[in-house]
Design a protein around this motif. Structure first.
Motif, mmCIF file in Angstrom:
data_model
loop_
_atom_site.group_PDB
_atom_site.id
_atom_site.type_symbol
_atom_site.label_atom_id
_atom_site.label_comp_id
_atom_site.label_asym_id
_atom_site.label_seq_id
_atom_site.Cartn_x
_atom_site.Cartn_y
_atom_site.Cartn_z
ATOM 1 N N GLY A 308 -3.277 2.593 20.911
ATOM 2 C CA GLY A 308 -3.266 3.584 19.812
ATOM 3 C C GLY A 308 -4.432 4.492 20.072
ATOM 4 N N LEU A 325 -1.503 3.970 12.277
ATOM 5 C CA LEU A 325 -1.530 3.263 13.584
ATOM 6 C C LEU A 325 -0.408 2.220 13.253
ATOM 7 N N GLN A 331 -4.020 -1.574 18.833
ATOM 8 C CA GLN A 331 -4.539 -0.372 17.811
ATOM 9 C C GLN A 331 -5.421 0.223 18.437
ATOM 10 N N TRP A 352 -3.242 0.256 9.205
ATOM 11 C CA TRP A 352 -3.194 -0.595 10.462
ATOM 12 C C TRP A 352 -1.883 -1.660 10.152
ATOM 13 N N SER A 372 -10.498 -4.846 14.499
ATOM 14 C CA SER A 372 -9.371 -4.314 15.462
ATOM 15 C C SER A 372 -9.299 -5.423 16.638
#
Length: 473
Positions: A308, A325, A331, A352, A372
């Protein structure tokens, strides 16, 4: 007394005419026709005889010539007018002129040169040139502006030389040292780069389509430009802004950049720019930040990409908020020792799709931060072949277990206020977004995956059993 008043009135009228003459267009705005039944049979002769402000109308037909315009003129074609440049130099050159209008023409076969950018229409040191309803094919460059300002390009269709490799073609639109221009409602395809900006600030690019190119937008040393409601698709990269600042990208679509080194947007040494309400989908990398500093990235949808956001460690002071995202393999990818960026503003972070959290207070904000770290995604990022098995139940179970009980420390970002629900999408994005896979489809896919794995294991077991039987025999 009456004679004196009449004399005074006539004297004032005569003085007014001498001091404030009628504009040249009104005096010389004649119409000149070119064609089989026109005043001239070739366009160049009409241009030579035309006075500033005249209108040259072209009758239907194919004109084998190249034109140079160096005075204010209107060049307008009937339906079916074609100007063929014969594969040499520029088809139309506007040189050191202003107040020129060119419309309703089909241009083909410009020259090609590795040194000089020959074009369907080339503007040199010109101002206030309006170009509209032009179709071009087999041209090196479509429209090229060299030190030309305050021009308008509307409804331009450029199709390059398909027989050449992309790197051997020219660009659809070229801007060199040109400012305050507008491009709208145009379609550029099968050239090298859709639009090239170099040392060209304060331009507006609105409602255009760029596809089947190397780069939709190739861009260097050009500040304060605006890109709104454009579509960039099916290219190596949608947009590659470099060494620029104060840009605005809003409501654009960047789609289908699937190559190994493909990007929706690649930011290189860009500062203090705004990227809001854009759709980026099905690209190897949605947006890469390379030494990007002080930019605002808000309310964008990044979906079905390999990565992403790829934020290199030299990018800092960027604000990410309100972005969605969804279903990207990775991501966010970043480096060890990355410089700080901000992932939330006024208590609002980003959505997310892989966030596992809860919202006890029903605020629409997750109670625990989003990190993440995704071990399966990181493994796929390092070994792309694993993407073939990304949806298998076994790998998903392993990835979830590692997320709950981490064993390694990967570089990551933290969103303190992740959104629990994806923001609403814009209406014009709907045709680009595939319908989500339903639960029965996921179940069927998982059953097929399990069946194939079980069949493979059974075949291996049977093969080894036969070998053992042969050895014993």
């Amino acid at each position: 007394m009456k004679i004196s008043r009449k004399f005074t009135f006539c004297f004032v009228l005569l003085g007014s005419l001498l001091l404030f003459p009628v504009p040249a267009k009104a005096l010389n705005g004649h119409e000149i026709t070119v064609g089989p039944t026109g005043m001239f049979h070739d366009i160049n002769s009409a241009i030579v005889h035309a006075s500033p402000g005249d209108t040259i109308k072209l009758q239907k037909g194919v004109y084998q010539e190249r034109l140079t315009i160096n005075k204010p003129l209107n060049l307008i074609g009937e339906e079916g007018v074609v100007i063929d440049g014969g594969g040499q130099e520029n088809i139309i050159l506007v040189d050191n002129s202003q107040n020129v209008a060119i419309s309703r023409l089909s241009l083909r076969n410009s020259g090609g040169s590795a040194v000089t950018p020959y074009a369907g229409i080339k503007l040199v040191n010109s101002k206030a040139v309006n170009i509209s309803r032009i179709t071009m094919s087999s041209v090196e460059y479509g429209v090229y502006l060299d030190t030309s300002n305050h021009c308008k390009l509307d409804n331009i269709v450029v199709t390059g030389k398909k027989e050449l490799m992309p790197e051997d073609r020219g660009d659809g639109l070229g801007f060199w040292n040109s400012s305050y221009n507008q491009v709208a409602n145009s379609h550029i395809s099968y050239v090298r780069d859709g639009a090239l900006f170099v040392f060209s600030p304060f331009n507006q690019v609105v409602s255009n389509r760029f596809d089947f190119l190397r780069y939709g937008l190739h861009y260097m040393y050009s500040n304060n430009n605006t890109f709104n409601r454009n579509i960039f698709s099916d290219s190596v990269a949608g947009a590659t802004p470099m060494y620029s600042k104060n840009m605005v990208f809003t409501h654009n679509i960047f789609a289908h950049m699937p190559g190994e080194r493909a990007y929706g947007i690649l930011l290189k040494d860009c500062e203090q720019s705004t990227f809001t309400d854009n759709l980026i989908l099905e690209s190897n990398v949605g947006v890469q930040f390379d030494h990007a500093i002080g930019n605002e990235i808000k309310n964008n949808l990044i979906i079905n990409c390999g990565v992403g956001f790829q934020v290199l460690g030299n990018s800092t002071a960027n604000l990410f908020t309100g972005n969605s995202l969804r279903d990207n393999i990775v991501q966010v990818a970043t480096d060890y020792g990355a410089l700080p960026n901000t992932w939330t503003e006024d208590g609002k972070g980003n959505y997310w799709s892989d966030y596992v959290g809860y919202d006890f207070l029903d605020r629409g904000i997750g109670e625990r931060p989003y990190a993440s770290i995704n071990y399966l995604a990181q493994a796929i990022f390092n070994q792309p072949v694993l993407q073939l098995f990304a949806d298998s139940p076994g790998l998903q179970a392993v990835a979830r277990g590692l997320q709950l009980f981490p064993l390694w420390n990967f570089p990551s970002i933290t969103d303190e206020n992740p959104l629990m629900h994806p923001p609403a999408i814009e209406a014009e994005w709907s045709p680009w977004l595939k319908n989500p896979i339903s639960f029965p489809e996921i179940l069927i896919f998982d059953l097929i995956t399990i069946t194939v794995l079980a069949l493979g294991i059974w075949l291996i077991w049977m093969s080894r059993r036969r070998r053992c039987a042969v050895v014993k025999g």
